[in-house]
Design a protein around this motif. Structure first.
Motif, short mmCIF file in Angstrom:
data_model
loop_
_atom_site.label_atom_id
_atom_site.label_comp_id
_atom_site.label_asym_id
_atom_site.label_seq_id
_atom_site.Cartn_x
_atom_site.Cartn_y
_atom_site.Cartn_z
N PHE A 1 -8.09 13.94 19.08
CA PHE A 1 -8.89 13.35 20.15
C PHE A 1 -10.36 13.25 19.75
N ASP A 2 -10.85 14.23 18.99
CA ASP A 2 -12.24 14.18 18.54
C ASP A 2 -12.48 13.09 17.50
N SER A 3 -11.41 12.65 16.85
CA SER A 3 -11.56 11.65 15.79
C SER A 3 -11.40 10.22 16.27
N PHE A 4 -11.08 10.04 17.56
CA PHE A 4 -10.99 8.68 18.09
C PHE A 4 -12.33 7.98 17.92
N PRO A 5 -12.35 6.72 17.51
CA PRO A 5 -13.62 5.98 17.42
C PRO A 5 -14.36 5.98 18.74
N VAL A 6 -15.67 6.16 18.69
CA VAL A 6 -16.50 6.18 19.89
C VAL A 6 -16.42 4.82 20.58
N GLY A 7 -16.20 4.84 21.90
CA GLY A 7 -16.16 3.61 22.68
C GLY A 7 -14.80 2.96 22.76
N MET A 8 -13.78 3.56 22.14
CA MET A 8 -12.46 2.94 22.14
C MET A 8 -11.64 3.37 23.34
N PHE A 9 -11.65 4.67 23.68
CA PHE A 9 -10.84 5.19 24.78
C PHE A 9 -11.76 5.85 25.80
N ASP A 10 -12.32 5.05 26.67
CA ASP A 10 -13.33 5.53 27.61
C ASP A 10 -12.76 6.56 28.59
N ALA A 11 -11.55 6.35 29.09
CA ALA A 11 -10.97 7.24 30.10
C ALA A 11 -10.70 8.63 29.54
N LEU B 1 0.88 -1.16 0.00
CA LEU B 1 0.00 0.00 0.00
C LEU B 1 0.92 1.21 0.00
N ASP B 2 0.95 1.92 -1.12
CA ASP B 2 1.91 3.00 -1.30
C ASP B 2 1.63 4.16 -0.35
N SER B 3 2.69 4.92 -0.03
CA SER B 3 2.55 6.06 0.87
C SER B 3 1.72 7.19 0.28
N ALA B 4 1.41 7.10 -1.02
CA ALA B 4 0.50 8.07 -1.62
C ALA B 4 -0.93 7.85 -1.15
N SER B 5 -1.19 6.72 -0.52
CA SER B 5 -2.52 6.43 0.02
C SER B 5 -2.81 7.34 1.20
N THR B 6 -4.09 7.58 1.42
CA THR B 6 -4.51 8.48 2.51
C THR B 6 -5.67 7.88 3.27
N ILE B 7 -5.52 7.83 4.59
CA ILE B 7 -6.61 7.41 5.46
C ILE B 7 -7.32 8.66 5.99
N HIS B 8 -8.63 8.67 5.92
CA HIS B 8 -9.43 9.77 6.45
C HIS B 8 -10.27 9.23 7.62
N LEU B 9 -10.17 9.86 8.76
CA LEU B 9 -10.94 9.46 9.93
C LEU B 9 -11.48 10.72 10.60
N VAL C 1 -7.92 19.56 24.72
CA VAL C 1 -6.49 19.80 24.61
C VAL C 1 -6.24 20.94 23.63
N ALA C 2 -5.01 21.43 23.62
CA ALA C 2 -4.60 22.49 22.70
C ALA C 2 -3.23 22.16 22.14
N GLY C 3 -2.84 22.85 21.08
CA GLY C 3 -1.55 22.61 20.46
C GLY C 3 -1.65 21.66 19.28
N LYS C 4 -0.50 21.17 18.85
CA LYS C 4 -0.45 20.27 17.70
C LYS C 4 0.33 19.00 18.03
N LEU C 5 0.00 17.93 17.31
CA LEU C 5 0.66 16.64 17.48
C LEU C 5 1.01 16.07 16.11
N SER C 6 2.07 15.29 16.09
CA SER C 6 2.47 14.59 14.86
C SER C 6 2.93 13.20 15.24
N TYR C 7 2.34 12.18 14.60
CA TYR C 7 2.69 10.79 14.93
C TYR C 7 3.37 10.13 13.74
#
Length: 739
Positions: A348-358, A306-314, A364-370
């Motif tokens: 955090f708003d894009s996490f699937p519902v029911g996955m991270f209950d705690a 799966l080439d890196s040109a692929s894009t996941i949208h969540l 939150v504020a700021g930016k993240l890169s994974y």
């Protein structure tokens, strides 16, 4: 412009006329003989089905209707000794003539009425086994070119899609020992590239496939949805103990090409309100409101990627994955993921519902890169690569969600759970007589537990990637999740904030909470260690070091000896088996002495205790409190060993320690030292053994240098650094009179 000679024009006309006459003659012969040719070919097919696949194929009638349409009636296929597989009452197939001239069969019109495909798998006997029957290959074996195979497969499938289709009342059933599924296609129509269909599933749900089909242009766009209800996928609950449903699912093929030895397929999938329920994934439903992937699939001679040109949208976030599976010369797996800089709240708003209950409701504020990099070559699993990073830019927590991550900084009530049931609550505060501040816990115990569980606790950021890397290699080689990689920080979060269930969602949530606590300085390392010692389990309904030290030895944590400390460290991974390490007279079982020697030598190597020439490190001084010895009096050695060697619910035990330290060979079984040896020993032997241990340690550290991606100069510098550290250690021991 030069004019053609009339003679050549006449010759060309004669040749064209001759070819036309030949074509008409051949066409006439074929037309007049087509019925006999059809019957001959059907006879060959019937014989081949019987000879090669043990299928009884019968066709009541088959004949041409019009110029190129064949009409079949009452087709039946029955595998030998099995239930009937296929029954079709009426089947018309129209074939395009022009492609047929070049030996290609292109369907023009297909009409199918009143059919039944019956698949059965009863008592291990399948009536469709012939589909998996391999032909005997007497020729020389050759490697399959995956790129060509993929290209041929895509084009063959597209080429077989008819221009026009009219399918009605076609029933598909599947029956096994535990599952029954019935799917009735009431109608399916392709007209001018438009697809419409109505399908009844188990007489209760109505599905629809709708969209456009232009196979010659390699343009496919199909949507699956249900009438008024969700689409629930059959087979999944019975086979995988999972439930998968969604409102709609779309798939789109935009292009396919083959060049340069690679086949590239561009396709996209999207789903709305995807619901997944699987106990190993999460304890509750996981809902993805809106997700899609634009995939660029590249198939080479021996790999699929799966080439890196692929894009996941969540929802609000996007990521670019790269996945590659190589088949030869050895199987290899590669995974890369890069999100780029994203708004932290969007993540955090894009996490699937029911996955991270705690973390539900956190602001939150700021930016993240994974970013993630993983590579595993099955021919050399020990060289597995793993790098996972979550970078931050002005990231901060504005408001805690469902769980206050700072609550452990003050007094709090801890409720442990056993198999989902709450145990008696513990008040983690000075008002609890069993609560023990960190400075009142024996240094030997603190050092023994950190040595066994997390030697770099005060230096790491909550994770030890080398531990995770080695755990991946070990788990792959043993084909099971045997070695864990949890640091003390991760164990604390698991115990204090999360349930004890072993799910993928819980593990990811645990990792994320640890990252937030450490990177936002929510708790100091001293406070984390203090809470850890006061809440972890040390035995059946024994929680916290205050309860544990009194339960096993009848003393306070401050008075624990080195041997008692190493023993308590040994039971952290398997706390419920703690008593079974003792014999009825209160002494430890002999097979634990190797563990004492291992942890003791690791501690001595870090100057946390003195080297013990007897290699016992307090083992023979440990005595179980007399009042509870009767709990193990009836347990013989065989029964105890069976209990101690059993797989536990928590396998995150000592893997961290051994991967962070220079690996120490498992010590050989030793005889119990005599009284005089234990009391006096021999100084020259002590010095000699200490020197040898230091030398062995130096050699082992040099041997274990990870050379992956390093230059020779870097390796030489690392060896030089190790020798300098070991020389400094010898000088320090010599100054103390120990060498």
């Amino acid at each position: 412009m030069r004019r053609l000679d009339p003679k050549y024009i006449r010759i060309g006309g004669i040749v064209a006329a001759a070819l036309l006459i030949i074509f008409l003659i051949v066409g006439y012969i074929a037309y007049s003989k087509r019925e006999s040719i059809l019957q001959h070919e059907l006879a060959k097919i019937t014989l081949k089905a019987k000879h090669d696949y043990n299928l009884d194929l019968k066709i009541a009638s088959a004949h041409f209707v019009g110029l190129s349409t064949v009409e079949f009636k009452d087709i039946t296929i029955v595998p030998e000794g099995c239930d009937s597989l296929l029954n079709i009452k009426h089947f018309d197939v129209g074939i395009k003539l022009f492609p047929l001239i070049f030996g290609k069969v292109k369907l023009a019109d297909v009409l199918l009425e009143n059919g039944h495909l019956n698949l059965t798998n009863i008592n291990g006997v399948k009536n469709f086994d012939f589909l998996f029957k391999k032909k005997k290959d007497t020729t020389q074996t050759h490697k399959v070119n995956l790129a060509d195979l993929a290209d041929n497969l895509v084009n063959e499938v597209l080429y077989k899609i008819p221009d026009n289709l009219n399918l009605s009342n076609f029933l598909v059933t599947y029956s096994s020992d535990s599952t029954k599924v019935k799917m009735l296609t009431q109608s399916a129509i392709i007209d001018g590239g438009k697809l419409t269909s109505t399908i009844r599933l188990n007489d209760s749900l109505t599905w629809h496939f709708a969209g456009t089909l232009h196979p010659s242009d390699k343009d496919i766009d199909i949507k699956l949805y249900a009438d008024g209800k969700r689409v629930e996928i059959p087979f999944i609950p019975a086979k995988y103990k999972a439930k998968v449903s969604f409102d709609s699912f779309s798939t789109k093929l935009t292009s396919e090409s083959n060049s340069g030895g690679e086949t590239q397929i561009n396709v996209s999938w999207s789903v709305q309100n995807l619901l997944i329920n699987q106990p190993a994934l999460a304890s509750s439903d996981i809902v993805v409101p809106d997700g899609s992937i634009d995939a660029s699939i590249v198939v080479g001679k021996n790999y699929v990627s799966l080439d890196s040109a692929s894009t996941i949208h969540l929802k609000k976030i996007t990521a670019h994955p790269y996945i590659k599976y190589t088949l030869s010369p050895a199987k290899a797996y590669a995974l890369k993921l890069n999100t780029g800089w994203l708004n932290a709240q969007d993540i955090f708003d894009s996490f699937p519902v029911g996955m991270f209950d705690a973390l539900d409701g956190i602001k939150v504020a700021g930016k993240l890169s994974y970013s993630l990099h993983f590579n595993l070559d099955t021919a050399n699993p020990d060289a597995v690569q793993f790098d996972s990073r979550l970078d931050r830019d002005n990231f901060r927590i504005v408001k805690y969600g469902k769980t206050d991550l700072a609550r452990l900084n003050g007094d709090f009530v801890y409720i442990p759970y056993e198999k989902g049931k709450p145990m008696p609550a513990r008040n983690i505060s000075p008002s609890n007589p069993d609560y023990t501040p960190l400075d009142q816990i024996s240094p030997d115990l603190r050092n023994a537990v950190m040595t066994a569980e997390d030697p770099t606790f005060y230096k790491n950021n909550g994770f030890v990637e080398e531990t995770i890397r080695k755990s991946l290699a070990t788990d792959f080689k043993q084909k099971k999740f045997k070695r864990g990689g949890s640091t003390i920080s991760m164990q604390l979060v698991k115990n204090a904030y999360l349930s004890r269930e072993k799910t993928i969602a819980r593990k990811i949530e645990e990792t994320l909470i640890v990252w937030m606590i450490v990177n936002n300085n929510i708790m100091t390392k001293n406070r984390m260690l203090e809470v850890y010692f006061n809440i972890i389990e040390w035995g059946p309904n024994v929680y916290g070091i205050g309860e544990a030290s009194r339960y096993y030895f009848g003393k306070s944590p401050a008075d624990l000896t080195l041997g008692e400390s190493i023993y308590l460290a040994s039971i952290v991974p398997k706390p419920k088996t703690g008593l079974y390490y003792f014999l009825p007279d209160g002494t430890l079982r002999p097979n634990l002495v190797n563990y004492f020697n291992l942890i003791g030598k690791l501690m001595a190597g870090q100057y946390l205790t003195r080297f013990d020439t007897s290699k016992a490190y307090g083992f023979y001084d440990v005595r179980l409190k007399e009042s509870i010895r009767n709990h193990v009096a009836h347990v013989d050695s065989a029964q105890a060993n069976k209990i101690l060697n059993a797989t536990t619910d928590d396998d995150d035990a000592m893997g961290v320690a051994l991967s962070q330290q220079s690996p120490t060979p498992a010590p050989e079984p030793e005889k119990k030292p005599t009284f005089l040896q234990r009391l006096f020993g021999k100084k020259d032997t002590v010095v000699q053994k200490t020197k040898q241990q230091l030398k062995d340690e130096e050699n082992q550290r040099i041997k274990d240098i990870d050379t992956t991606g390093k230059t020779r100069k870097q390796i030489r510098q690392e060896k030089r650094q190790i020798k300098q550290e070991e020389d400094a250690k010898r000088a320090e021991l010599k100054a103390k009179g120990l060498l």
